[in-house]
Design a protein around this motif. Structure first.
Motif, short mmCIF file in Angstrom:
data_model
loop_
_atom_site.label_atom_id
_atom_site.label_comp_id
_atom_site.label_asym_id
_atom_site.label_seq_id
_atom_site.Cartn_x
_atom_site.Cartn_y
_atom_site.Cartn_z
N ARG A 104 -13.46 90.69 -44.68
CA ARG A 104 -12.93 91.05 -46.21
C ARG A 104 -12.32 89.53 -46.85
O ARG A 104 -13.47 89.03 -47.71
CB ARG A 104 -12.28 91.60 -46.79
N ALA A 107 -15.92 87.21 -46.38
CA ALA A 107 -16.35 87.20 -47.81
C ALA A 107 -16.42 86.76 -49.18
O ALA A 107 -17.04 86.34 -49.57
CB ALA A 107 -16.87 89.11 -47.15
N THR A 117 -23.10 88.46 -45.02
CA THR A 117 -22.06 89.93 -45.62
C THR A 117 -21.65 90.81 -45.84
O THR A 117 -20.22 91.86 -45.44
CB THR A 117 -21.87 88.92 -47.57
N ARG A 121 -18.71 93.16 -43.97
CA ARG A 121 -17.96 94.23 -44.92
C ARG A 121 -18.33 95.74 -44.01
O ARG A 121 -17.00 96.48 -43.99
CB ARG A 121 -18.84 94.36 -46.01
#
Length: 372
Positions: A104, A107, A117, A121
């Motif tokens: 995360r 990202a 991305t 996630r």
């Protein structure tokens, strides 16, 4: 694999190397058994200390077994911590949750490869759920870790936004320690839980202190190693954001390493040797390494996709090929190859085994080799 504690056969005794490898391989295999092959990517050199601490306090809570051949062991069998071990499951739980937070964070920083991305996630969500399940098996609530990971991202966003935020407004050491606090709290909670697993409640406070200092150290060393790359990419770095210089960062790291070594002495352990080596000599070595070898441009680490590809290349060549940022780049074949066995050219005696046995943190006789 990532983390700051990376002992190698060039400077540790065979008994230490084998004991450390038993926990490392045990963690890797526990991740595989708990969440599939892909989860082995979450193997963390530092979280295996959780497994080490659990075994040191209660050896019976850490059964071992003989694992099959693995490329990273030169296709040899080895003694490893079994996936049933409570410490290994706690370490796997923490590894998955921290790896999810790392995904995360990538990202949020825009470090993820283009088009990955969303997939990152989703993988982070799966790993976080798997970590929560493994944690529940040993009575550990990973919600604390997940919350601190989210708070870390929030703090970094606020600090990067400008001087109106708390961390940026305070600046310097105080602001830097605000940014490291979530990591400190996460590691402290995990370390302290090993005392509950082992039935050593009296160790919980000391382990929380060790975890706090270790979390701070790991965060700072990561910032030191990544500072030049972060600056080149325009990414967030806590040292840069708070205006903390290398000299002050080194002081904080040295203080943390010293505090860890002092606190370890206060632990009630049935087996001290590996704990003292990893949290003593190897922590100091990690500090020296971070403020030394990484500084050359040739050793700059690229973003994680290239590091992952390089890791695959290293694995497929059995360690003979090493990327330019590797500490073993340009080393001899014997040093690079996974198939080598023991310390080369010294009949099993490591170079640190002088009469003081620095690698073993004790006076002579505790190593596999004989000290004068």
């Amino acid at each position: 694999m990532f983390g700051i504690i990376r002992p190698c056969s060039a400077h540790v005794c065979a008994s230490v190397r084998d004991a450390w490898r038993a926990h490392l391989c045990g963690l890797c295999l526990t991740l595989k058994d708990g969440q599939g092959q892909a989860a082995r990517l979450a193997t963390n050199y530092d979280t295996l200390i959780i497994s080490v601490l659990t075994e040191a306090q209660l050896p019976s809570a850490s059964p071992h077994r003989t694992a099959g051949p693995c490329a990273l062991r030169g296709f040899r069998r080895a003694d490893v911590v079994d996936h049933r071990a409570q410490g290994a499951r706690l370490a796997a739980s923490v590894s998955l949750v921290l790896a999810a937070g790392r995904l995360r964070d990538h990202a949020a920083d825009g470090d993820a490869a283009p088009g990955t991305t969303v997939a990152g996630r989703r993988l982070a969500a799966r790993w976080e759920a798997a970590g929560a399940r493994l944690g529940a098996e040993v009575g550990f609530d990973t919600a604390t870790l997940a919350a601190t990971a989210e708070r870390q991202i929030t703090l970094e966003r606020l600090a990067a936004a400008g001087p109106s935020t708390a961390a940026s407004a305070v600046g310097g050491t105080a602001g830097l320690l605000e940014l490291t606090r979530p990591t400190e709290e996460a590691v402290a909670a995990a370390f302290a839980h090993t005392a509950l697993i082992a039935g050593r409640a009296g160790n919980a406070g000391v382990l929380a202190e060790i975890g706090t200092l270790f979390g701070r150290l790991a965060h700072l060393l990561d910032a030191v190693e990544d500072q030049e790359d972060d600056a080149a990419r325009g990414a967030f770095n806590p040292l840069t954001a708070t205006g903390t210089g290398r000299e002050e960062a080194r002081r904080l790291c040295d203080d943390a390493a010293h505090g860890i070594a002092l606190a370890v002495r206060d632990l009630e352990l049935e087996e001290r040797h590996l704990v003292e080596v990893l949290l003593g000599a190897e922590v100091r070595r990690a500090v020296t390494r971070a403020f030394g070898a990484h500084a050359t441009a040739a050793r700059r680490r690229p973003a994680w996709p290239l590091r992952t590809m390089a890791g695959a290349g290293t694995l497929l060549t059995c360690g003979l090929w090493r990327p330019e940022w590797s500490e073993l780049n340009g080393a001899s074949c014997e040093e690079r190859c996974y198939l080598k066995d023991g310390c080369d050219g010294c009949d099993g005696c490591c170079d640190c085994c002088q009469c003081s046995c620095d690698c073993c943190e004790c006076s002579g006789g505790c190593c596999d080799c004989s000290c004068d």
